[in-house]
Design a protein around this motif. Structure first.
Motif, PDB file in Angstrom:
ATOM      1  N   UNK A   1      28.300 -38.998 -19.817  1.00  0.00           N
ATOM      2  CA  UNK A   1      26.929 -39.246 -19.260  1.00  0.00           C
ATOM      3  C   UNK A   1      26.145 -39.852 -20.082  1.00  0.00           C
ATOM      4  N   UNK A   2      26.044 -39.287 -21.280  1.00  0.00           N
ATOM      5  CA  UNK A   2      25.140 -39.762 -22.307  1.00  0.00           C
ATOM      6  C   UNK A   2      25.687 -41.236 -22.686  1.00  0.00           C
TER       7      UNK A   2
ATOM      8  N   UNK B   1      26.209 -49.047 -12.338  1.00  0.00           N
ATOM      9  CA  UNK B   1      26.252 -48.282 -13.232  1.00  0.00           C
ATOM     10  C   UNK B   1      25.572 -46.832 -12.872  1.00  0.00           C
ATOM     11  N   UNK B   2      24.497 -47.140 -12.124  1.00  0.00           N
ATOM     12  CA  UNK B   2      23.937 -45.703 -11.495  1.00  0.00           C
ATOM     13  C   UNK B   2      24.729 -45.032 -10.624  1.00  0.00           C
ATOM     14  N   UNK B   3      25.493 -45.650 -10.102  1.00  0.00           N
ATOM     15  CA  UNK B   3      26.707 -44.944  -8.852  1.00  0.00           C
ATOM     16  C   UNK B   3      27.586 -43.946 -10.130  1.00  0.00           C
ATOM     17  N   UNK B   4      27.974 -44.665 -10.991  1.00  0.00           N
ATOM     18  CA  UNK B   4      28.820 -44.198 -12.085  1.00  0.00           C
ATOM     19  C   UNK B   4      28.134 -42.806 -12.677  1.00  0.00           C
TER      20      UNK B   4
ATOM     21  N   UNK C   1      27.273 -35.248 -10.858  1.00  0.00           N
ATOM     22  CA  UNK C   1      27.874 -34.432  -9.796  1.00  0.00           C
ATOM     23  C   UNK C   1      29.005 -33.597 -10.324  1.00  0.00           C
ATOM     24  N   UNK C   2      29.887 -34.222 -11.037  1.00  0.00           N
ATOM     25  CA  UNK C   2      30.912 -33.492 -11.615  1.00  0.00           C
ATOM     26  C   UNK C   2      30.608 -32.537 -12.704  1.00  0.00           C
TER      27      UNK C   2
ATOM     28  N   UNK D   1      28.250 -24.847 -12.379  1.00  0.00           N
ATOM     29  CA  UNK D   1      28.073 -24.106 -11.393  1.00  0.00           C
ATOM     30  C   UNK D   1      29.441 -22.983 -11.375  1.00  0.00           C
ATOM     31  N   UNK D   2      30.570 -23.862 -11.593  1.00  0.00           N
ATOM     32  CA  UNK D   2      31.786 -23.045 -11.606  1.00  0.00           C
ATOM     33  C   UNK D   2      31.932 -22.333 -12.604  1.00  0.00           C
TER      34      UNK D   2
END
Length: 411
Positions: free
Chosen positions: A195-196, A384-387, A393-394, A400-401
């Motif tokens: 993400x970074x 790029x925003x979608x990626x 999300x992952x 959370x897991x």
């Protein structure tokens, strides 16, 4: 007194039996750190933000909390050894008091500072890899906060934590739990790094696009026309959809500073506002906070903002789409130079009481490509925003897991 649970809800099938129940003082002894002048800290090993360490559940030689160069005498009295657990003594918020981190490797020539408490094992019943997790589970964290008297400067000594209840299994089960959670941590670390890198890539490519170092071509490979400088008033339309003050609870909208988007206040009480009229927002409106524009409080309305209401302090604008696309302009408003211009047209004295001039706002100038090139740019940046969104999300799912595992794999 309620019965103490001694078996976790989630367990590897090869293990059974109850966990050990001890007080922290049965396993660790506490010591306060050395008090040195501020100029001594940061020599050799820097003091870093504890939250960064806490999220990693470890300390390492390049990322040390409150460890400083020391004399031989100080090393003897205030040593920091592999397996030591350090607790924060101060915090900006109550719930962050007493966060812990484990020193995972030996470090020569350093002592721990007065910013932390050291808990040193007096019995070798816990693996270091297991310690990284057991002090962060909800039940232990809750007890630490309670024992800290609910103040932000409560941990004056380790005696406050001595009676905290602590539970653990045999070594082989500790190893299994720690290995499993470490694998989850590695996945979280990988997604965080991804993400970074995507954010850095987006930042770099936007700089090149808006400086026109990168130009797009049409589908036939031809260049688009030169960019043209225009005033905002040439393509922005002040669109105020006035409505009477609601009689019942309503959806109120606001704009976060630093270009962080809109926020919602559902079920807002109309009795708490003095205005007799409000204004309706629609998706893709440009919303500006005139009182915090200097702090980059500007955003594009999202789909879920549709129908929300704002006050006169949040003028809304729509676009002349033959000149500018909102899909493109949402990337303009986050540019450093655009944000700087908002600051310039928001006069005021000291403090946060600065109001943007709406007249000066629409007089601002910005260089624009053709609508066709805007579409190309918007589509590219949107991909790029979608990626980034997919990775986020992952990442959130992995976090959370892990949170669920910590709640169920520990007693």
């Amino acid at each position: 007194m309620s019965k103490i649970e001694k078996v976790p809800k989630l367990r590897f099938p090869e293990f059974s039996g109850e966990w050990e129940v001890k007080k922290i003082e049965d396993i660790f002894e506490f010591k306060n750190g050395i008090n040195k002048e501020k100029e001594f800290f940061g020599k050799g090993f820097p003091i870093i933000n504890f939250k960064d360490v806490y999220h990693q559940y470890e300390l390492n030689k390049n990322n040390i909390l409150g460890l400083v160069e020391s004399s031989e005498k100080e090393q003897k009295n205030f040593s920091a050894k592999k397996g030591d657990v350090f607790f924060t003594r101060t915090s900006e918020t109550i719930l962050d008091i007493g966060m812990s981190a484990v020193l995972m490797e030996e470090i020569e020539g350093c002592v721990f500072s007065g910013f932390v408490l050291r808990a040193r094992p007096i019995h070798n019943v816990l693996l270091d890899s297991f310690k990284k997790y057991c002090f962060s589970i909800q039940s232990v964290r809750k007890e630490i906060v309670i024992k800290s008297s609910f103040t932000t400067r409560a941990l004056t000594s380790g005696t406050l934590l001595n009676k905290v209840i602590f539970k653990y299994p045999f070594i082989n089960e500790q190893q299994k739990i720690a290995s499993f959670l470490t694998a989850v941590d590695i996945k979280i670390e990988q997604l965080t790094k991804k993400e970074e890198l995507l954010q850095e890539y987006k930042k770099g490519v936007m700089q090149k696009i808006f400086s026109q170092e990168i130009r797009f071509k049409d589908d036939s490979g031809n260049s688009y026309p030169d960019w043209e400088e225009k005033r905002l008033e040439e393509f922005l339309i002040l669109t105020l959809r006035e409505v009477p003050k609601p009689q019942e609870k309503y959806l109120a909208l606001g704009v976060r500073s630093h270009c962080k988007g809109t926020f919602q206040r559902p079920e807002s009480d109309p009795k708490k506002i003095s205005m007799d009229k409000l204004y309706k927002v629609k998706e893709n409106d440009l919303i500006v906070s005139i009182t915090f524009a200097w702090e980059s409080a500007i955003a594009m309305a999202k789909k879920e903002d549709e129908g929300g209401l704002v006050s006169h302090r949040f003028p809304t604008y729509t676009f002349k789409r033959d000149i500018v696309l909102h899909e493109y302009f949402k990337y303009v408003i986050i540019q450093k130079r655009f944000r700087y211009m908002l600051d310039l047209i928001s006069p005021g004295g000291a403090g946060r009481n600065r109001v943007m001039s709406k007249k000066e706002f629409v007089k601002l100038k910005w260089s624009l490509p053709s609508v066709q090139e805007q579409q190309k740019i918007a589509s590219f940046l949107s991909s790029i925003d979608s990626k980034i969104e997919q990775v986020n999300k992952q990442l959130n799912q992995a976090k959370q897991f892990k949170k669920a595992l910590l709640q169920q794999m520990f007693v």
